[in-house]
Design a protein around this motif. Structure first.
Motif, PDB file in Angstrom:
ATOM      1  N   MET A  78      -4.393  -0.089  -1.514  1.00 18.38           N
ATOM      2  CA  MET A  78      -4.386   1.362  -1.669  1.00 18.38           C
ATOM      3  C   MET A  78      -4.256   1.804  -3.121  1.00 18.38           C
ATOM      4  N   THR A  79      -4.797   1.027  -4.050  1.00 17.06           N
ATOM      5  CA  THR A  79      -4.919   1.490  -5.423  1.00 17.06           C
ATOM      6  C   THR A  79      -6.304   2.100  -5.592  1.00 17.06           C
ATOM      7  N   ASN A 115       2.315   1.649  -3.480  1.00 16.82           N
ATOM      8  CA  ASN A 115       1.284   2.123  -4.407  1.00 16.82           C
ATOM      9  C   ASN A 115       0.955   3.593  -4.190  1.00 16.82           C
ATOM     10  N   LEU A 116       0.924   4.029  -2.933  1.00 20.15           N
ATOM     11  CA  LEU A 116       0.655   5.439  -2.654  1.00 20.15           C
ATOM     12  C   LEU A 116       1.734   6.340  -3.248  1.00 20.15           C
ATOM     13  N   THR A 167     -10.804   2.935  -2.508  1.00 26.10           N
ATOM     14  CA  THR A 167      -9.468   2.352  -2.517  1.00 26.10           C
ATOM     15  C   THR A 167      -9.559   0.864  -2.226  1.00 26.10           C
ATOM     16  N   ALA A 220       0.826  -1.203   0.000  1.00 27.61           N
ATOM     17  CA  ALA A 220       0.000   0.000   0.000  1.00 27.61           C
ATOM     18  C   ALA A 220       0.862   1.256   0.000  1.00 27.61           C
ATOM     19  N   ILE A 221       1.971   1.248   0.744  1.00 27.63           N
ATOM     20  CA  ILE A 221       2.866   2.400   0.775  1.00 27.63           C
ATOM     21  C   ILE A 221       3.504   2.611  -0.587  1.00 27.63           C
ATOM     22  N   GLN A 253       1.435   6.205  -7.173  1.00 34.64           N
ATOM     23  CA  GLN A 253       0.250   6.916  -7.648  1.00 34.64           C
ATOM     24  C   GLN A 253       0.368   8.422  -7.429  1.00 34.64           C
ATOM     25  N   SER A 254       0.957   8.837  -6.310  1.00 35.41           N
ATOM     26  CA  SER A 254       1.119  10.264  -6.041  1.00 35.41           C
ATOM     27  C   SER A 254       2.063  10.913  -7.041  1.00 35.41           C
ATOM     28  N   MET A 313     -11.330   6.298   2.709  1.00 35.93           N
ATOM     29  CA  MET A 313     -10.522   5.084   2.594  1.00 35.93           C
ATOM     30  C   MET A 313     -11.257   3.855   3.125  1.00 35.93           C
TER      31      MET A 313
END
Length: 551
Positions: free
Chosen positions: A121-122, A66-67, A117, A63-64, A70-71, A244
């Motif tokens: 976390m996508t 992906n964040l 999400t 998740a980290i 994505q950011s 979320m």
């Protein structure tokens, strides 16, 4: 009369000479047709993150990763878009036309879909209007009890009366399911629309109880297992809603002695008459313990109530900064407070009763610790560290009791698993870590199961088999996302995050899939229940019941 002489205009080169050098330079500069350097730098960082982070961050929480990816991708796109539409030298029609097309596209998607999400976390989109979040129930009509009658929630051998079953371990040992879904596929009996929630079902004597959100009320609902008919509903004011985490209650009710105990996302503890859903008593934990807001528990109360003798036990926690109460026990008949114990903030795990080294105790994951409590007094018997933050790298899984004196702890967010041994000498508890691996059993929303010396579970969304004694990986495979698992006899049932139902043969040699159907549509985080040959599944929009052939 003479005409005043007009002063001749200065030549063009003289006018340019009268202006500042910077103005002249700006006037002579041709329109930029390629993006500025910072856009290329962001693009380079984004591409590097895509390839480098998964390689160098193997132990990181996906998740980290992906964040971050994505950011950076969003920054690249927005910087390039702003430059192109407002600062580039391309024709105005092209620049403003592209901007208008993107605005219309985004508006169209958000009007008919709702962003959410996944467990990794996508960002994903569900085909539901965005304004349904403010409507309260995604357009679901109010559930109606058509013919209210008194029902009986008396215990039977096929019951699944609480979260993860009777022993809170996701195991039903005595069932024997058919192994061939080609010859004996699951038979769908009924399918109904339900209100949003991440609650599961508790099943007793052919009736299934869950929780749902309807507008600004949390519902406790009871369905007939044979046909999905709604038997009764009970409404409590409350609404938990985060981008979320989604909308609605999080916990699964507990059925005991024909009564239903449920904990809402906003900490309202209810006891209902299982015959008709009428309230017997309620306790508002936020008011009773002065909890204030749920800022310290960002995604709502998720613990299933635990029945111990004549008590119902729930985590309490406290306001940000404390003071905290780990657990509180209430008289299950009257709702009166009997004891409170511990001084830790809550997690999203549920209390469970176990016998460790011959001593009966209540086990509970707190925000950053794991502890055991005396079920008669609530006194904390022992406590050990278990890193976590209930507004970040939270603990959601359950401890797994192994033999007489061992416990397996597991969690996602890069946490992994730990096998500990507990022993008691002269009233003092000793905890020993047998092994600890950050790469094994990173169970985010589910809890691993134990079968014939091997652990099976979803580790960051991928199925793993682990040798329990050695703490060694047997195999890794099957990308099922952040779903749920249940061990039914000698077979493993998996509900993937995308709603697929799979049948696996749990062997330490390899991943062996025996069958698969698309049981639900959309994100599925909810636990499921098996009562006899009836399998009950749900997510935030629908519930379905299948009959599984037995052998």
């Amino acid at each position: 009369m003479s005409t005043p002489a007009t002063e001749p205009e200065p030549p063009e080169d003289q006018e340019s000479a009268n202006q500042s050098p910077a103005a002249n330079k700006a006037k002579r500069r041709p329109p930029r047709m390629t993006p500025p350097w910072h856009v290329y730098l962001l693009l380079l960082l984004w591409v590097a993150a895509i390839f480098a982070l998964p390689a160098f961050g193997a132990e990181w929480d996906p998740a980290i990763i992906n964040l971050i990816v994505q950011s950076l991708g969003a920054l690249v796109f927005l910087n390039a878009l702003v430059w192109f539409c407002f600062f580039s030298g391309h024709p105005r029609l092209l620049r403003y036309g592209l901007l208008g097309a993107i605005v219309l596209l985004v508006a169209g998607v958000l009007t008919t879909h709702r962003m959410h999400t996944t467990g990794a976390m996508t960002v994903a989109f569900e085909r539901r209007p965005w304004f349904a979040r403010w409507m309260g129930d995604a357009g679901r009509p109010e559930p109606v009890v058509t013919d209210p009658t008194a029902i009986e929630l008396t215990a039977t051998p096929d019951d699944y009366p609480r979260f993860l079953g009777i022993d809170v371990n996701g195991v039903i040992p005595d069932v024997r399911l058919a192994r061939d879904w080609q010859a004996h596929p699951p038979q769908e009996l009924w399918r109904v629309r339900v209100g949003e929630a991440w609650s599961g079902f508790a099943v007793v004597n052919g009736y299934a109880v869950t929780m749902e959100q309807y507008q600004n009320e949390e519902l406790i609902t009871c369905y007939r297992l044979a046909d999905g008919r709604l038997e009764w509903k009970h409404a409590t004011p409350g609404r938990h809603d985060t981008v979320m985490g989604g909308i609605g209650p999080r916990s699964t009710p507990t059925i005991d002695d024909s009564k239903v105990y449920a904990l809402g996302a906003s900490a309202m503890l209810s006891c209902l008459d299982g015959a008709n859903g009428k309230s017997l008593w309620t306790v508002d934990l936020r008011e009773k313990f002065q909890l204030g807001s749920d800022a310290g528990v960002a995604w709502g109360r998720a613990a299933a109530p635990l029945i111990v003798d004549d008590l119902v036990v729930v985590p309490v926690g406290g306001p940000p900064g404390g003071p905290y109460v780990s657990l509180a026990a209430f008289n299950k008949e009257t709702g009166e407070l009997v004891w409170q114990g511990g001084e830790q903030q809550v997690s999203y795990s549920s209390p469970m009763l176990a016998e460790i080294s011959g001593v009966r105790q209540i086990l509970i994951f707190n925000e950053g610790t794991f502890a055991g409590h005396d079920p008669e007094t609530g006194k904390q018997s022992w406590i050990t560290d278990w890193p976590g933050n209930s507004s970040g790298n939270a603990t959601c899984s359950q401890p797994l009791v192994v033999g007489d004196d061992q416990l397996l702890l597991s969690k996602g967010y890069g946490g992994g698993s730990r096998l500990i041994q507990l022993s008691q000498t002269a009233g003092e508890w000793k905890l020993e870590t047998l092994w600890e691996k950050s790469s094994l059993m990173k169970s985010k929303y589910s809890t691993p199961v134990l079968y014939q010396g091997a652990l099976y579970g979803l580790s960051d969304g991928i199925m793993q088999s682990v040798d329990l004694k050695a703490g060694k990986l047997n195999w890794r495979g099957g990308r099922y996302g952040y779903g749920q698992i249940l061990l039914a006899g000698d077979l493993l049932l998996v509900v993937a995050e995308d709603g697929r139902l799979l049948l696996l043969d749990p062997t330490p040699e390899k991943l062996s899939e025996l069958g698969e159907i698309q049981a639900l549509e959309g994100k599925t985080w909810n636990t499921f229940a098996l009562s006899g040959d009836l399998l009950l599944l749900r997510n935030s929009t629908e519930a379905v019941c299948y009959r599984l052939q037995q052998r």
